[in-house]
Each structure stands twice: as structure tokens, then as C-alpha cells.
Scaffold this motif. Structure first.
Motif, mmCIF file in Angstrom:
data_model
loop_
_atom_site.group_PDB
_atom_site.id
_atom_site.type_symbol
_atom_site.label_atom_id
_atom_site.label_comp_id
_atom_site.label_asym_id
_atom_site.label_seq_id
_atom_site.Cartn_x
_atom_site.Cartn_y
_atom_site.Cartn_z
ATOM 1 N N LEU A 158 9.653 -0.427 23.587
ATOM 2 C CA LEU A 158 8.437 0.365 23.764
ATOM 3 C C LEU A 158 8.768 1.810 23.397
ATOM 4 N N LEU A 159 7.898 2.442 22.602
ATOM 5 C CA LEU A 159 8.148 3.790 22.108
ATOM 6 C C LEU A 159 7.039 4.730 22.571
ATOM 7 N N PHE A 160 7.436 5.850 23.200
ATOM 8 C CA PHE A 160 6.505 6.911 23.594
ATOM 9 C C PHE A 160 6.781 8.142 22.731
ATOM 10 N N CYS A 161 5.719 8.718 22.143
ATOM 11 C CA CYS A 161 5.891 9.919 21.334
ATOM 12 C C CYS A 161 4.556 10.650 21.224
ATOM 13 N N SER A 162 4.588 11.809 20.571
ATOM 14 C CA SER A 162 3.352 12.572 20.384
ATOM 15 C C SER A 162 3.368 13.260 19.027
ATOM 16 N N LYS A 163 2.205 13.659 18.588
ATOM 17 C CA LYS A 163 2.058 14.230 17.254
ATOM 18 C C LYS A 163 2.627 15.638 17.172
ATOM 19 N N ASP A 164 2.601 16.391 18.275
ATOM 20 C CA ASP A 164 3.016 17.790 18.238
ATOM 21 C C ASP A 164 4.361 18.046 18.907
ATOM 22 N N ASP A 165 5.205 17.036 19.000
ATOM 23 C CA ASP A 165 6.538 17.196 19.572
ATOM 24 C C ASP A 165 7.506 17.578 18.452
ATOM 25 N N ILE A 166 7.950 18.848 18.435
ATOM 26 C CA ILE A 166 8.793 19.315 17.330
ATOM 27 C C ILE A 166 10.203 18.744 17.405
ATOM 28 N N TYR A 167 10.620 18.260 18.589
ATOM 29 C CA TYR A 167 11.964 17.704 18.746
ATOM 30 C C TYR A 167 12.001 16.214 18.424
ATOM 31 N N SER A 168 10.856 15.581 18.404
ATOM 32 C CA SER A 168 10.774 14.151 18.138
ATOM 33 C C SER A 168 9.607 13.917 17.178
ATOM 34 N N GLU A 169 9.879 14.122 15.887
ATOM 35 C CA GLU A 169 8.813 14.111 14.883
ATOM 36 C C GLU A 169 8.128 12.749 14.815
ATOM 37 N N LEU A 170 6.808 12.783 14.751
ATOM 38 C CA LEU A 170 6.018 11.558 14.736
ATOM 39 C C LEU A 170 6.361 10.687 13.535
ATOM 40 N N GLU A 171 6.617 11.313 12.376
ATOM 41 C CA GLU A 171 6.915 10.536 11.171
ATOM 42 C C GLU A 171 8.155 9.672 11.365
ATOM 43 N N GLY A 172 9.184 10.252 11.980
ATOM 44 C CA GLY A 172 10.405 9.497 12.231
ATOM 45 C C GLY A 172 10.189 8.356 13.192
ATOM 46 N N ASN A 173 9.387 8.581 14.222
ATOM 47 C CA ASN A 173 9.082 7.531 15.188
ATOM 48 C C ASN A 173 8.284 6.400 14.546
ATOM 49 N N LEU A 174 7.306 6.754 13.717
ATOM 50 C CA LEU A 174 6.495 5.734 13.045
ATOM 51 C C LEU A 174 7.346 4.904 12.092
ATOM 52 N N ALA A 175 8.264 5.566 11.382
ATOM 53 C CA ALA A 175 9.132 4.840 10.454
ATOM 54 C C ALA A 175 10.015 3.851 11.204
ATOM 55 N N ALA A 176 10.582 4.288 12.346
ATOM 56 C CA ALA A 176 11.425 3.395 13.150
ATOM 57 C C ALA A 176 10.604 2.218 13.661
ATOM 58 N N PHE A 177 9.390 2.495 14.119
ATOM 59 C CA PHE A 177 8.529 1.450 14.659
ATOM 60 C C PHE A 177 8.213 0.389 13.598
ATOM 61 N N GLU A 178 7.925 0.842 12.383
ATOM 62 C CA GLU A 178 7.643 -0.095 11.295
ATOM 63 C C GLU A 178 8.876 -0.937 10.959
ATOM 64 N N ASN A 179 10.057 -0.314 11.029
ATOM 65 C CA ASN A 179 11.298 -1.057 10.790
ATOM 66 C C ASN A 179 11.506 -2.132 11.853
ATOM 67 N N TRP A 180 11.196 -1.803 13.090
ATOM 68 C CA TRP A 180 11.331 -2.785 14.177
ATOM 69 C C TRP A 180 10.440 -3.994 13.919
ATOM 70 N N LYS A 181 9.185 -3.708 13.586
ATOM 71 C CA LYS A 181 8.236 -4.794 13.358
ATOM 72 C C LYS A 181 8.675 -5.660 12.184
#
Length: 337
Positions: free
Chosen positions: A249-272
Motif C-alpha cells: 500500500l502506497l501513501f503519497c501526495s502531489k505537493d510533497d517535494i521530498y517524495s515526488e508523485l511521479e516517482g511513486n506512480l512509476a513504482a506503483f505501475e512497476n508493482w502492478k
């Protein structure tokens, strides 16, 4: 016993409030009374690592670097709660209590700046110690991981160590039923983000420190930074391409400068794509490691849904703790056996 102190304080505060109607006030008092009068056992295993439980337990010295935990029952659910930098006990205790109410024991890991900067001698060493701890304490099962920010780096280090000898660590992998990733730090702009984290409430000081660090690195070289960055890159690869198909399960936000949304989305797609059972919750507006605090209801709905999906029962407080238990204070000592 900080959990009990917090609950006692809330109990007194609620008693003084007169704005609630009788039914709401009585319901709140009953819940807070259960929290304030129950036993919570906690012990520091080493600097930066402690264990918290609803049940009494014995701690014995063992061959490993962390002691052996003797619990009252063999199959004891465990949460590995890896906190963020500068996390205060009053913040982590809320998350600890969340899992205690569900019947879990909790191992809490925290960090210092030197451990993060000198990754090999700090976080990496702690990952090896925790891995040995899981091997020695086989009674803890199932295991759930829930980490925040830099704490995810500690967890990916553990996953990397397990991936280097899958046969040896297979029993641990079988016990791990789920992973909750919150505000995963990215390797992009590592130096800048580290400087900003040191001054989370003062952006100008963070920018000033960033300039000073860059100036020092330009003169002294990048030896320490390169070593730490290589570890970050390795762990980022583990995050993006997990070696084990553990539900996540992944929690993130669009305006988190320390945890960029693009990186989280890419990881999530890789998991799937890898066939991993994965789910994600993100917000348009939220803050780094503060999703639980700012969006409590949505956070809990998503978390509970995930725990149900992986077969972890969501127990109520009354099922775990007998009500109206007389408070006791117990000091836990390590036995030389």
C-alpha cells in the motif's frame, strides 16, 4: 509508559469539557479510560530500536545483537514501524497505539543524522541487526511493515539483504504479509532534500545549509556523498522493482517535494506489472509524513481496507484488552540466561 501519560492527560482534559452532550462525553470517557488504565509494556532493545506490546514479555540475551523476546503465545502479530527523521515520541506513539489496539506488537525504529549520512555504518548496520532479530524471534507472525520517509530506506536495505540469499531468508519472507509505504523519499535532489529536512519549518535556513554543503563538497570531494548516494540508488531500485511479491500500500501526495508523485506512480505501475497486489492513496494537498494527521479518516479507511485484503483481522480494543484493569507499572530487565 508515554502512551499511558498521553491517555491520562486526554482523560482529564475530556472530563473538564462541558460542550459535549452526555452520551458523546460518556462514550469518549469510556474509550479513553480503557487506554489510560491498560498495561503497555515497552523496552529499548538498542539505541534507536524499541519494542512495545499489550502483553507482558521476557527479554533474554541471545547470540545475536538484539535479544530474544519470549511472548505468551507463539503466533504474535508484529508491525515494523520505521519512523521519519526528527520524529517525536508523541507522534510515533499515536501510530503505535493504532496497532496495539489491533492486537499487534510493535518494533519502532528511529535514526540520527550521522546514521543517515554515513549509511554503511548507520542505517545499513541497523538493517542487518533487525534482520537477525526477525530470524531469532520466530514467534512473531504475521509481520507487517509500515514506514515513513527515510524509514523506507531502512526497509529497502532489509529487502536487499534478503534478496542476496533468498533461500536463507525465505522463512522471514513467508511471514511478511504486507507493506505500507508512506512518503517514500526519492533519490532526486538528495542533498537539497536532506538540508531541507534538517530545517523543516525554515526554508531559508534549509537553502542556506544547501549552499554551504555544496561549497564544502566542491572543495573536499564527494566520497561520503557518493557512497550514501549509491546506497540510495540501490534502495530506490528495490522500491521500484521489489524482489518479493509482498502486497503493498502506497501513501503519497502531489505537493510533497521530498517524495515526488511521479516517482511513486512509476513504482506503483512497476508493482502492478510484476503481479504484486498493490493499492495507492494520494492527495492533491498534503504534507510529507503528515498524511495520517491531516487526512485521518481517509487514511484509516484505506489502511483498514488493505489489512482486510491481506487477511489481517481488524480487532477492536475490547477484544485485546480487558476493560477496567488496575494500572500496573512493570520494569522489564534483560535476563542473563
Amino acid at each position: 509508559m508515554s502512551l499511558r501519560k498521553i491517555a491520562n492527560g486526554q482523560f482529564i482534559l475530556t472530563c473538564r469539557r462541558k460542550c459535549f452532550d452526555h452520551q458523546i462525553k460518556q462514550r469518549n470517557l469510556n474509550q479513553i479510560y480503557l487506554l489510560s488504565t491498560r498495561n503497555v509494556f515497552r523496552s529499548t532493545l538498542m539505541k534507536g530500536i524499541e519494542i512495545v506490546s499489550n502483553d507482558d514479555f521476557n527479554i533474554k540475551k541471545s547470540e545475536g545483537k538484539l535479544p530474544l523476546i519470549e511472548t505468551k503465545r507463539e503466533n504474535k502479530p508484529l508491525v515494523l514501524l520505521f519512523t521519519w527523521m526528527w520524529c517525536e515520541p508523541r507522534h510515533s506513539d499515536k501510530l503505535v497505539d493504532l496497532y496495539l489496539k489491533k492486537g499487534f506488537d510493535v518494533v519502532v525504529a528511529s535514526y540520527s543524522i550521522p546514521e543517515v549520512i554515513f549509511w554503511n555504518r548507520g542505517v545499513e548496520k541497523k538493517a542487518s541487526i533487525l534482520l537477525d532479530f526477525l530470524h531469532q524471534n520466530e514467534a512473531f507472525r504475521p509481520i507487517i511493515y509500515h514506514g515513513f520517509s527515510i524509514g523506507n530506506g531502512l526497509w529497502t536495505s532489509i529487502l536487499w539483504h534478503m534478496s542476496q540469499n533468498k533461500d536463507k531468508h525465505a522463512p522471514i519472507v513467508d511471514r511478511i504479509k504486507g507493506q505500507i509505504w508512506d512518503s517514500v523519499t526519492q533519490t532526486t535532489n538528495l542533498v537539497r532534500n536532506t538540508c531541507y529536512v534538517i530545517f523543516p519549518n525554515n526554508r531559508k535556513m534549509g537553502q542556506l545549509l544547501h549552499k554551504i554543503v555544496r561549497a564544502i563538497l566542491s572543495v573536499t570531494g564527494h566520497g561520503v556523498l557518493d557512497n550514501t548516494l549509491s546506497m540510495y540508488n540501490r534502495n530506490n531500485a528495490i522500491f521500484n522493482h521489489p524482489p518479493f511479491k509482498i502486497p503493498s500500500l502506497l501513501f503519497c501526495s502531489k505537493d510533497d517535494i521530498y517524495s515526488e508523485l511521479e516517482g511513486n506512480l512509476a513504482a506503483f505501475e512497476n508493482w502492478k506489472a510484476a503481479g504484486i497486489q498493490a493499492s495507492m492513496k494520494y492527495w492533491e494537498n498534503s504534507e510529507h509524513v503528515r498524511h495520517y494527521r491531516l487526512h485521518r479518516e481517509e487514511y484509516m479507511e484505506t489502511l483498514d481496507s488493505f489489512l482486510r485484503s491481506i487477511g489481517v483481522e481488524n480487532q477492536e480494543l475490547e477484544e485485546v484488552i480487558a476493560p477496567y484493569k488496575i494500572p500496573q507499572v512493570q520494569r522489564i530487565q534483560i535476563q542473563n540466561k
